[in-house]
Design an enzyme around this catalytic site. Structure first.
Site, PDB file in Angstrom:
ATOM      1  NE  ARG A 146     -60.894  16.211  42.586  1.00  0.00           N
ATOM      2  CZ  ARG A 146     -61.477  17.224  43.482  1.00  0.00           C
ATOM      3  NH1 ARG A 146     -60.868  18.375  43.182  1.00  0.00           N
ATOM      4  NH2 ARG A 146     -62.422  16.786  43.861  1.00  0.00           N
TER       5      ARG A 146
ATOM      6  CE  LYS B 285     -70.287  26.366  52.284  1.00  0.00           C
ATOM      7  NZ  LYS B 285     -69.773  25.293  51.753  1.00  0.00           N
TER       8      LYS B 285
ATOM      9  N   GLY C 213     -64.163  17.202  49.972  1.00  0.00           N
ATOM     10  CA  GLY C 213     -62.924  17.843  49.989  1.00  0.00           C
ATOM     11  C   GLY C 213     -62.268  17.627  51.385  1.00  0.00           C
TER      12      GLY C 213
ATOM     13  N   GLY D 178     -69.308  17.617  46.054  1.00  0.00           N
ATOM     14  CA  GLY D 178     -70.760  18.097  45.919  1.00  0.00           C
ATOM     15  C   GLY D 178     -71.416  17.284  44.680  1.00  0.00           C
TER      16      GLY D 178
HETATM   17  P1  AMP Z   1     -68.604  22.361  54.459  1.00  0.00           P
HETATM   18  O1  AMP Z   1     -68.222  23.200  53.308  1.00  0.00           O
HETATM   19  O2  AMP Z   1     -70.057  22.595  54.872  1.00  0.00           O
HETATM   20  O3  AMP Z   1     -68.442  20.843  54.433  1.00  0.00           O
HETATM   21  O4  AMP Z   1     -68.096  22.868  55.660  1.00  0.00           O
HETATM   22  C1  AMP Z   1     -66.462  22.594  56.140  1.00  0.00           C
HETATM   23  C2  AMP Z   1     -65.796  23.442  57.076  1.00  0.00           C
HETATM   24  O5  AMP Z   1     -66.696  23.188  58.152  1.00  0.00           O
HETATM   25  C3  AMP Z   1     -64.681  23.564  57.589  1.00  0.00           C
HETATM   26  O6  AMP Z   1     -63.925  24.267  56.922  1.00  0.00           O
HETATM   27  C4  AMP Z   1     -64.687  23.213  58.862  1.00  0.00           C
HETATM   28  O7  AMP Z   1     -63.606  23.865  59.618  1.00  0.00           O
HETATM   29  C5  AMP Z   1     -65.939  23.906  59.275  1.00  0.00           C
HETATM   30  N1  AMP Z   1     -66.544  23.309  60.613  1.00  0.00           N
HETATM   31  C6  AMP Z   1     -66.339  22.194  61.051  1.00  0.00           C
HETATM   32  N2  AMP Z   1     -66.945  22.229  62.291  1.00  0.00           N
HETATM   33  C7  AMP Z   1     -67.025  23.378  62.552  1.00  0.00           C
HETATM   34  C8  AMP Z   1     -67.722  24.079  63.893  1.00  0.00           C
HETATM   35  N3  AMP Z   1     -68.005  23.253  65.011  1.00  0.00           N
HETATM   36  N4  AMP Z   1     -67.821  25.523  63.662  1.00  0.00           N
HETATM   37  C9  AMP Z   1     -67.323  26.102  62.635  1.00  0.00           C
HETATM   38  N5  AMP Z   1     -66.646  25.589  61.501  1.00  0.00           N
HETATM   39  C10 AMP Z   1     -66.692  24.201  61.551  1.00  0.00           C
END
Ligand code: AMP
Length: 393
Positions: A36, A199, A352, A375
Site C-alpha cells: 500500500r 459474509k 484483503g 470493500g
Molecule cells: P469475508 O470477510 O467475507 O471475505 O470472509 C473471509 C473469511 O472467510 C476468511 O477468513 C476465511 O477463512 C473464511 N472462510 C472461507 N471459507 C470458509 C468456510 N467454508 N467456512 C468458514 N469460513 C470460511
C-alpha cells in the site's frame, strides 16, 4: 461536475492535504507488506516535485484506545522518509493544534504525516470540527486512499466539503483503480466472477449488480453453503451466513433472466471442527453429513471452476474459496489463484484475503490488476456512489 484529476492542479508551492491509504500490516512494529505504501508513491512523488508543504493522513487498523501504540503510523513515517528522501514529521494532537500552522513552519526538506486518524473519535464520527481542522488553510485536498474511499469518515467524505470544487482532486491510484474496475464491464465475454469469503450480507448487492453483465458466477467459501442450502442440499455444520430465502430467490431469478450460470461446489473438504489441527476429509458430494462442516472446495469443484475460467476473457475474483489461513483448507483458494494467474485474459483481484493468497503464491504480476481496496471495489461494482468520490464532485 466531474471530479478533478491530480495533474489538473497547479501545485507549485501550495499547501496540500493528502489522504492516503497507508493501512499496512505490522508485526512487532515492523511492516510485513508495504504494497500500500508503494501504491501511494506515484501521487506523493508527483506532489513533491512541486511543493513540500504536504500533510499526509491515513488510518491504520482498528485501534481501540487501549492499544494505540500498536497502531502508530511511526514505522510507516520512517519508511516513507527513506522512499522520498525527506524528513517525515509525525504530528499528534492535531484535533487540538492547527495543522496549517505546523505546515507553515516546515523546513525545506520536511513533510508532515498525521498520526493514525482513528486515534481521534472525530474521524469515524465525521465530526465537523475535526473536518474543519484537517483542511483549514489548505490550498488543495487530494484523495488517493482507494481502500477507504467507501467510508463516510472525516478525512474521506467530511473534510472535502469544507473546500470549493477547484481545490480538490483524486490521486493517480484512485484513477487507476476506477479505470481497472470500469474495464471489467466492457472488456468482453465470457465474464466470470468468482466470489468467496464468509459474509453473504456484504456481497448480495454486488451479486445483484454483477448479474447485469457477467456470464458466470462462481460461488465458493462459506458463502457457498447459503446457496447450497437454498438449493436444498445438506450443509451439515457448515457456516450459513444471512440465509434469506427471498434474496436467494431474487438472485436466481435475475440470473435466469440474464442467462448467467451460477456454479456451486460439487464436493468439499470437511472437518468436525474449525481448527488448525482438525482432520480434513474429502466429501465427494454436494451434500455434507450432519457431523461435518465444509471448510474448502473439493477437487472436482476445482476442476469445474478451472474449466469455466479457461474459456473466460474477463475475470473478477474477491474472497477466499475456503479457510485458506489453515493449510489443510487452503488448496481451493491457492489452486484458483494460480488458475486465474495463468489465464491469458483481463483479470482483477480485490479483497484483503484474496490478496494475501495472491501474495503468498507470489502471483501479483500475473493478474491484470490487483486492487488495494476490497470493500471499495465491491461497493463500486455494486453501482454505489462512493462517499469519498461524491465529496470531490
Ligand atoms: P469475508 O470477510 O467475507 O471475505 O470472509 C473471509 C473469511 O472467510 C476468511 O477468513 C476465511 O477463512 C473464511 N472462510 C472461507 N471459507 C470458509 C468456510 N467454508 N467456512 C468458514 N469460513 C470460511
Amino acid at each position: 461536475m466531474p471530479i478533478q484529476r491530480l495533474n489538473q492542479l497547479d501545485l507549485t508551492d501550495r499547501y496540500v492535504f493528502l489522504r492516503l491509504d497507508l493501512n499496512v500490516p505490522l508485526k512487532n512494529g515492523q511492516i510485513t507488506d508495504e504494497s500500500r505504501i508503494q501504491a501511494a508513491l506515484p501521487t506523493l512523488k508527483h506532489i513533491l516535485q512541486f511543493t513540500n508543504r504536504v500533510c499526509i493522513a491515513s488510518h491504520l487498523g482498528r485501534p481501540t484506545g487501549q492499544n494505540d501504540e500498536e497502531f502508530s503510523l511511526a514505522p510507516v513515517g520512517e519508511r516513507l522518509a527513506e522512499l522520498v528522501g525527506k524528513e517525515v514529521l509525525l504530528m499528534r494532537d492535531y484535533d487540538k493544534e492547527p495543522i496549517d500552522q505546523a505546515l507553515r513552519q516546515l523546513g525545506k526538506n520536511q513533510i508532515i504525516l498525521l498520526e493514525n486518524l482513528r486515534f481521534y473519535k472525530g474521524e469515524k464520527q465525521n465530526d465537523p470540527n475535526f473536518c474543519e481542522n484537517l483542511v483549514k488553510g489548505i490550498d488543495y485536498y487530494v484523495n488517493d486512499a482507494f481502500g477507504a474511499v467507501h467510508r463516510e469518515h472525516a478525512s474521506i467524505s467530511g473534510a472535502p466539503y469544507k473546500l470549493a470544487h477547484a481545490k480538490k482532486a483524486v490521486g493517480f491510484l484512485i484513477e487507476k483503480e476506477l479505470n481497472a474496475l470500469e474495464k471489467l464491464k466492457n472488456n468482453g465475454s465470457p465474464f466470470t466472477v468468482v466470489l468467496g469469503g464468509a459474509k453473504v450480507s456484504d456481497k448480495i448487492g454486488v451479486i445483484l449488480n454483477l448479474l447485469n453483465y457477467c456470464n458466470n458466477l462462481i460461488i465458493g467459501g462459506a458463502m457457498a453453503y447459503t446457496f447450497l442450502k437454498f438449493k436444498e442440499h445438506k450443509v451439515g455444520l457448515s457456516k450459513v451466513d444471512d440465509y434469506k430465502e427471498d434474496l436467494m430467490r431474487a438472485i436466481y431469478e435475475k440470473a435466469r433472466k440474464h442467462n448467467v450460470r451460477i456454479l456451486l461446489p460439487v464436493d468439499h473438504v470437511c472437518a468436525t471442527t474449525f481448527s488448525a489441527d482438525a482432520k480434513a476429509e474429502v466429501i465427494h458430494s454436494e451434500n455434507i453429513p450432519d457431523h461435518l462442516m465444509g471448510l474448502d472446495i473439493g477437487p472436482n469443484s476445482i476442476r469445474n471452476i478451472k474449466n469455466i475460467l479457461e474459456g473466460s476473457r474477463t475475470v473478477f475474483w474477491n474472497g477466499p474459496l475456503g479457510v485458506f489461513e489453515i493449510p489443510q483448507f487452503s488448496e481451493g483458494t491457492r489452486a484458483i489463484a494460480k488458475a486465474i494467474g495463468n489465464l491469458d485474459c483481463y483479470s482483477v483481484v480485490g479483497g484483503g484475503d484474496s490478496l494475501a493468497a495472491v501474495n503468498q503464491e507470489k502471483l501479483g504480476d500475473d493478474f491484470s490488476h490487483v486492487s488495494t481496496g476490497g470493500g471499495a471495489s465491491l461497493e463500486f461494482l455494486e453501482g454505489k456512489k462512493l462517499p469519498g468520490l461524491k465529496a470531490l464532485e
